[in-house]
Design a protein around this motif. Structure first.
Motif, short mmCIF file in Angstrom:
data_model
loop_
_atom_site.label_atom_id
_atom_site.label_comp_id
_atom_site.label_asym_id
_atom_site.label_seq_id
_atom_site.Cartn_x
_atom_site.Cartn_y
_atom_site.Cartn_z
N ILE A 49 34.63 -4.35 27.54
CA ILE A 49 33.24 -3.15 26.99
C ILE A 49 32.20 -1.92 27.76
N ILE A 50 32.13 -2.91 28.51
CA ILE A 50 30.55 -2.53 29.09
C ILE A 50 31.07 -2.06 30.18
N SER A 51 31.58 -2.91 31.09
CA SER A 51 32.55 -3.05 33.16
C SER A 51 32.93 -1.50 31.93
N ASN A 52 34.30 -0.87 31.59
CA ASN A 52 34.52 0.03 30.91
C ASN A 52 33.65 1.32 30.96
N LEU A 53 32.54 1.49 30.69
CA LEU A 53 31.90 1.91 29.75
C LEU A 53 30.91 2.59 31.46
N ASN A 54 30.42 1.42 32.30
CA ASN A 54 29.66 1.87 33.03
C ASN A 54 30.54 2.45 34.27
N LYS A 55 32.04 1.77 34.59
CA LYS A 55 32.92 2.81 35.39
C LYS A 55 32.93 4.23 35.00
N GLU A 56 33.38 4.19 34.10
CA GLU A 56 33.52 6.01 33.27
C GLU A 56 32.09 6.90 33.52
N PHE A 57 30.95 6.25 33.55
CA PHE A 57 29.56 6.69 33.67
C PHE A 57 29.57 7.39 35.30
N SER A 69 22.23 3.77 38.00
CA SER A 69 21.83 4.94 36.86
C SER A 69 22.15 4.57 35.63
N THR A 70 23.45 3.81 35.71
CA THR A 70 24.20 3.86 34.39
C THR A 70 23.58 2.70 33.33
N LEU A 71 22.80 2.30 34.00
CA LEU A 71 22.38 1.12 33.00
C LEU A 71 21.43 1.52 31.93
N ILE A 72 20.95 2.78 31.87
CA ILE A 72 20.34 3.20 30.66
C ILE A 72 21.54 4.01 29.72
N PHE A 73 22.39 4.17 30.32
CA PHE A 73 23.39 5.24 29.73
C PHE A 73 24.00 3.65 28.54
N VAL A 74 24.12 2.79 29.46
CA VAL A 74 25.06 1.73 28.80
C VAL A 74 24.58 0.78 27.62
N SER A 75 23.04 0.74 27.94
CA SER A 75 22.18 0.47 27.22
C SER A 75 21.56 0.95 25.39
N VAL A 214 27.63 9.72 26.26
CA VAL A 214 28.91 10.67 28.00
C VAL A 214 28.12 11.60 27.30
N LEU A 215 27.20 12.43 26.36
CA LEU A 215 26.31 13.61 26.43
C LEU A 215 25.32 13.17 27.40
N SER A 216 25.05 12.63 27.07
CA SER A 216 23.47 12.25 27.92
C SER A 216 23.99 12.29 29.52
N THR A 217 25.12 11.58 29.76
CA THR A 217 25.05 10.82 31.31
C THR A 217 25.68 12.35 31.18
N LEU A 218 26.35 13.62 30.62
CA LEU A 218 26.67 14.73 31.78
C LEU A 218 25.53 15.34 31.70
N TYR A 219 24.69 15.75 30.78
CA TYR A 219 23.62 16.13 30.82
C TYR A 219 22.63 15.74 32.04
#
Length: 224
Positions: A49-57, A69-75, A214-219
């Motif tokens: 799950i985390i790996s897929n989220l990391n790729k998407e972010f 940079s995706t570590l904070i959003f996955v966390s 996801v919204l935090s990543t987009l911002y």
């Protein structure tokens, strides 16, 4: 009988201390230490799950130079999902149903994005205030609208998460309070309804933590 329907979300206890807020971290004591050391099916599932989220972010951020940079959003996703699910257990305080926690997560994120963007990419941030193709007559109005929509972003993030957590819990509380006055036949329907609501709340817990991350990543991608 509760004097107030929202008293089930009250963080105070009989000792006069807000010990219920310890539920934010108390779940870490439930997880066995061997979970982090010995590979298991749950461990492999969580890593997937985390790996897929990391790729998407990474795709959403769109900047390959910023490693990690995706570590904070996955966390952030993991933290919100953990607390959402913890609140589904009986007699455990739902911390994510309070604006105190959700604003604490959303406001510093948005503020750091704005400070970074306006200091390093000032022209880019000004360009975001006027969408491409806007007529010159509407430009002042578009600047006002875009500025307001930018300012209310942390509020919408916080309200969306807390409102969705409160809504399902309130419905389950309302139905649960009627159980003592029902007959045996209707209690069976009530139990089935509560189970279905619990499944729905589990799905809402996953969706809301995903939407917040996801919204935090987009911002953050808009300030680069």
């Amino acid at each position: 009988m509760m004097a107030n329907l929202f008293s089930s979300f009250d963080p105070s206890t009989n000792l006069g201390l807000s010990l219920n807020w310890s539920s934010v971290l108390i779940g870490l004591m439930i997880i066995p230490p061997m979970f982090w050391l010995v590979p298991s099916r749950i461990n492999y599932l969580w890593i997937m799950i985390i790996s897929n989220l990391n790729k998407e972010f990474k795709i959403l951020i769109g900047n390959n130079n910023s490693k990690g940079s995706t570590l904070i959003f996955v966390s952030l996703f993991s933290f919100i999902l953990f607390n959402n699910f913890l609140g589904l257990f009986p007699y455990i305080f739902t911390s994510t149903s309070h604006m105190t926690l959700t604003l604490t997560l959303a406001l510093p994120l948005w503020l750091s994005f704005m400070i970074y963007g306006w200091i390093n990419n000032t022209i880019h941030m000004f360009a975001h205030l006027v969408p491409q193709g806007t007529p010159p007559v509407l430009m002042p109005f578009m600047v006002c609208i875009e500025t307001i929509s930018n300012i209310i972003r942390p509020g919408t993030l916080a309200v969306r998460l807390s409102a969705n957590m409160i809504a399902g819990h309130l419905l389950m509380t309302l139905l649960g309070n009627t159980g003592s006055s029902l007959t045996l036949m209707t209690v069976n329907f009530l139990i089935i309804t509560q189970i279905l609501l619990l499944i729905l709340e589990s799905a809402v817990s996953i969706i809301q933590s995903y939407v917040f991350a996801v919204l935090s990543t987009l911002y953050s991608s808009e300030v680069n």
